[in-house]
Enzyme design. Structure first.
Site, PDB file in Angstrom:
ATOM      1  N   GLU A 129      -8.852  -0.225   2.992  1.00 27.01           N
ATOM      2  CA  GLU A 129      -7.407  -0.430   3.205  1.00 27.01           C
ATOM      3  C   GLU A 129      -7.140  -0.916   4.630  1.00 27.01           C
ATOM      4  O   GLU A 129      -6.321  -1.800   4.858  1.00 27.01           O
ATOM      5  CB  GLU A 129      -6.641   0.865   2.937  1.00 27.01           C
ATOM      6  N   ASP A 185       0.841  -1.196   0.000  1.00 30.22           N
ATOM      7  CA  ASP A 185       0.000   0.000   0.000  1.00 30.22           C
ATOM      8  C   ASP A 185       0.879   1.249   0.000  1.00 30.22           C
ATOM      9  O   ASP A 185       2.080   1.184   0.303  1.00 30.22           O
ATOM     10  CB  ASP A 185      -0.911  -0.011   1.246  1.00 30.22           C
TER      11      ASP A 185
HETATM   12  C1  5RP Z   1      -5.541   5.973  -0.509  1.00 35.74           C
HETATM   13  C2  5RP Z   1      -4.262   6.055   0.243  1.00 35.74           C
HETATM   14  C3  5RP Z   1      -3.011   6.157  -0.558  1.00 35.74           C
HETATM   15  O1  5RP Z   1      -2.197   5.071  -0.245  1.00 35.74           O
HETATM   16  C4  5RP Z   1      -2.308   7.452  -0.202  1.00 35.74           C
HETATM   17  O2  5RP Z   1      -3.182   8.538  -0.397  1.00 35.74           O
HETATM   18  C5  5RP Z   1      -1.050   7.632  -1.066  1.00 35.74           C
HETATM   19  O3  5RP Z   1      -1.416   7.762  -2.417  1.00 35.74           O
HETATM   20  P1  5RP Z   1      -0.339   7.826  -3.585  1.00 35.74           P
HETATM   21  O4  5RP Z   1       0.306   6.489  -3.667  1.00 35.74           O
HETATM   22  O5  5RP Z   1      -1.143   8.174  -4.800  1.00 35.74           O
HETATM   23  O6  5RP Z   1       0.647   8.909  -3.219  1.00 35.74           O
HETATM   24  O7  5RP Z   1      -4.209   6.006   1.448  1.00 35.74           O
HETATM   25  O8  5RP Z   1      -6.634   5.949   0.355  1.00 35.74           O
END
Ligand code: 5RP
Length: 234
Positions: free
Chosen positions: A110, A87
């Site tokens: 998540e 993630d």
């Molecule tokens: C989505 C999230 C994402 O992991 C977080 O916002 C980071 O996003 P990115 O990889 O586009 O920078 O928590 O709910």
């Protein structure tokens, strides 16, 4: 196409983070632009033929992406447990690896998938690493539309300031994949994240917070120099 250093750092860190993944595993996929690199790499591996994987997506975004890369998608109800989650995050505290997530509005699924998993691995670029949680980074909070004003007022009582996240490409507020609204709550620097989490979770109508505390096993941090640092909680 030349990638910005941030995109390059995210991609390099993702490639390292997916290295431990073994054939037969069930992989939880977070959401956002960083996870998209993981989906592409896992899709490549499966197409090469020596790896079989099932993935549990945490949003419509990543589900559609996984399908387009030929990955086998299963629901959490089918998978029940997950071997490894990849993630992204909006902010990671470098000592504890406590994190703030939900910039993409997928925090509820998540957190559920992360809780069901044996290992949670976050991938970030170095700008998201922080000495403390909060500060300029707000905490995304998923709320029942019915209760959002009430939850907003409780957040004010807890010393925060919460604004309703507005949509893009649609008039009105963001509606999550679960049909809820998102509040972005500014608490300044968060001195006691566990206490704040407990207080927030006690508010009726508040569905989930973007505070991921004591959950992260490793963070892969892409640096401006091109290296990748692997951190574990102190
Ligand atoms: C989505 C999230 C994402 O992991 C977080 O916002 C980071 O996003 P990115 O990889 O586009 O920078 O928590 O709910």
């Amino acid at each position: 196409m030349t990638l910005s250093w941030v995109e390059d750092a995210k991609r390099r860190a993702v490639l390292k983070a997916v290295e431990p993944i073994k054939s037969g595993w069930i992989i939880g996929l977070g959401s956002g632009s960083t996870v998209a690199y993981a989906v592409a790499e896992l899709g490549r591996r499966v197409k090469r033929g020596n790896t079989e994987l099932s993935v549990v997506p945490t949003s419509h975004q990543v589900e559609l992406l996984a399908i387009s890369h030929g990955l086998r998608v299963v629901s959490l109800n089918e998978a029940f447990t997950v071997d490894y989650v990849v993630d992204g995050a909006d902010q990671v505290e470098q000592s504890s690896l406590n994190a703030i997530k939900g910039g993409g509005g997928a925090l509820l699924r998540e957190k559920i998938v992360a809780s069901a998993a044996h290992r949670l691995v976050l991938v970030i670029d170095e700008t998201k690493l922080s000495r403390h949680l909060g500060g300029k980074q707000g905490v995304p909070i998923e709320v029942l539309p019915f209760a959002y004003r009430f939850v907003q007022s409780r957040i004010t009582k807890l010393g925060g300031r919460a604004r309703l996240r507005e949509g893009a490409g649609k008039v009105g507020p963001v509606v999550t994949d679960n049909g809820n609204f998102v509040l972005d709550a500014d608490f300044g620097r968060i001195a006691k994240p566990q206490q704040l989490e407990r207080q927030l979770k006690a508010v009726p109508g508040l569905v989930e917070t973007g505070l991921f505390l004591g959950m992260v096993d490793q963070a892969y941090v892409g640096l401006r120099t091109g290296e990748v640092r692997v951190l574990e909680p102190a």
